[in-house]
Design an enzyme around this catalytic site. Structure first.
Site, PDB file in Angstrom:
ATOM      1  N   PRO A   2      98.432  45.989  38.098  1.00 15.68           N
ATOM      2  CA  PRO A   2      97.501  44.973  38.595  1.00 15.68           C
ATOM      3  C   PRO A   2      96.346  45.603  39.386  1.00 15.68           C
ATOM      4  CG  PRO A   2      99.768  44.421  39.156  1.00 15.68           C
ATOM      5  CD  PRO A   2      99.768  45.832  38.640  1.00 15.68           C
ATOM      6  N   ARG A 307      95.000  60.426  33.162  1.00 17.14           N
ATOM      7  CA  ARG A 307      94.900  58.980  32.932  1.00 17.14           C
ATOM      8  C   ARG A 307      94.144  58.787  31.624  1.00 17.14           C
ATOM      9  NH1 ARG A 307      95.128  56.038  37.748  1.00 17.14           N
ATOM     10  NH2 ARG A 307      95.360  54.253  36.350  1.00 17.14           N
TER      11      ARG A 307
END
Ligand SMILES: [Zn+2]
Length: 321
Positions: A2, A307
C-alpha cells in the site's frame, strides 16, 4: 504494497466510521506487530481511549487518541485494516491446539447465530459476511470498540507495524518524512532542489520518503511514464521542464489512485475487504509485455536497486546527460 492512495482511501473510509468510537480493548495476537511500546503496555495504555481523528502521513495511517496519544499504522507489504460490524466473535482455540498454525493464521472470526424469528439474511448480506470472514484471516491485532464493532489489522507477511506514542513525540517520529505530495509543501522549487543533489536514478530517488512522502513502486512508475522520463535517468540531470512534468505527474497519478479506491495488485483491500479498482487504470506498473496505450510499443520491466521498474521504451527514452 500500500502506498499513499491506498492509505488515504482507508483513512477516508475509517474517518466516516470510527471517529468518536471508544476502544474497549486491544488484542495482540502477534507481538512483533506492535513496534512501541511493549505489547503488554500497548494493550494497557490503549484501553478506554477514544478515536478523535484519522489522518495520514506518507504511508502511515495516524489515529489521534484521547489522552494526547497517537497511533501509527504502517502496512508495509500486506497489512490491511478491516472493520467488522457488531455480532462477530473471536475463536482463539487454535493457540492451544497448534501453536505453529496459530503463529501463521491467527484467530478465527465468526458471526454469531442470527436470532430465530428473523426473516433470514438476504443473499447479498450472506455474500458480504462470506467476504468479511475470508478477509479476517491472518489477524495480528484486533481493536474492540465499546459498541461491539471490531477493527482488525490483518497481515499475512507480518511486516506491518503499529506504534503508540505521546502526541509530543509526533514530530520526531515523522522526521524521516518529506513533503506531502498532495499538500502545499510539495512545490516545484523544493522538488527541483531535492533532485539537484541526487546522482542516483530518478526511480530510486522517488522511492526515498524524504524527497516526497508516500510514493512507492506503483506510483513512481506511473508518474515517470506520465512525465515521459526513463526510470534510469540520473535525478540531478532533469531539466526544469522535466521536473515540472514529474511534479504534475506525481500529483495526477496519486489523485487518480485515490479516486479509484487504490491499486490492488495482490493484497491491498479496503476497510470492507474489497479490492481497489486502480489496477485497471495503471499504464505501466506490471504491464510488461502489453502495448503502451500511447504508442503501442510493448512495456518493459527492468530491475533497479533490487526493485522492478516498468516503462515504455519509446515514450520514456533514456537521455544520457
Ligand atoms: Zn509508449
Amino acid at each position: 504494497m500500500p502506498e499513499l492512495p491506498e492509505v488515504e482511501f482507508t483513512a477516508r473510509q475509517l474517518r466516516t466510521q470510527v471517529v468518536g468510537a471508544t476502544i474497549s480493548e486491544a488484542c495482540v495476537f502477534w507481538k512483533r506487530t506492535i513496534g512501541h511500546p511493549e505489547p503488554e503496555d500497548f494493550a494497557a495504555e490503549i484501553a478506554g481511549r477514544c478515536m478523535l481523528a484519522i489522518r495520514r502521513r506518507g504511508k502511515f495511517l495516524v489515529v489521534d487518541l484521547s489522552g494526547d496519544l497517537f497511533l501509527s499504522l504502517h502496512r508495509r507489504m500486506t497489512g490491511n485494516l478491516l472493520l467488522l460490524p457488531a455480532g462477530w466473535q473471536i475463536d482463539t482455540s487454535l493457540r492451544e491446539q497448534d501453536a505453529l498454525a496459530w503463529d501463521t493464521k491467527g484467530p478465527r472470526f465468526y458471526q454469531e447465530e442470527q436470532s430465530s424469528g428473523s426473516s433470514g439474511s438476504s443473499g447479498s448480506s450472506d455474500a458480504i459476511a462470506a467476504l468479511l470472514a475470508k478477509e479476517t484471516a491472518y489477524c495480528r491485532v484486533c481493536f474492540n470498540f465499546a459498541d461491539g464493532r471490531r477493527l482488525l489489522f490483518t497481515d499475512p507477511r507480518k511486516f506491518g507495524r503499529i506504534t503508540l506514542w505521546p502526541r509530543a513525540q509526533e514530530e520526531g517520529f515523522f522526521a524521516g518524512q518529506g513533503p506531502e505530495p498532495l499538500g502545499d509543501a510539495f512545490t516545484v522549487e523544493g522538488f527541483a532542489g531535492a533532485l539537484a543533489s541526487r546522482k542516483s536514478s530518478i526511480k530510486q530517488v522517488l522511492l526515498d520518503q524524504q524527497v516526497v512522502a508516500g510514493v512507492g513502486n506503483i506510483y513512481a512508475d506511473e508518474a515517470l511514464y506520465y512525465a515521459a522520463i526513463h526510470p534510469l535517468r540520473r535525478a540531478s540531470t532533469l531539466t526544469l521542464a522535466e521536473v515540472e512534468r514529474l511534479h504534475e505527474g506525481i500529483i495526477e497519478v496519486l489523485n487518480r489512485g485515490i479516486e479509484h479506491g487504490g491499486t490492488s495488485f495482490n493484497d491491498y483491500r479496503d476497510l470492507w475487504g474489497e479490492a481497489g479498482d486502480n489496477y485497471n487504470h495503471v499504464r505501466v506498473y506490471h504491464q510488461d509485455g502489453k502495448p503502451c496505450v500511447q504508442c503501442g510499443t510493448l512495456i518493459e520491466r527492468m530491475v533497479i536497486a533490487q526493485r522492478s521498474a516498468h516503462y515504455c521504451p519509446t515514450c520514456q527514452q533514456l537521455i544520457v546527460v
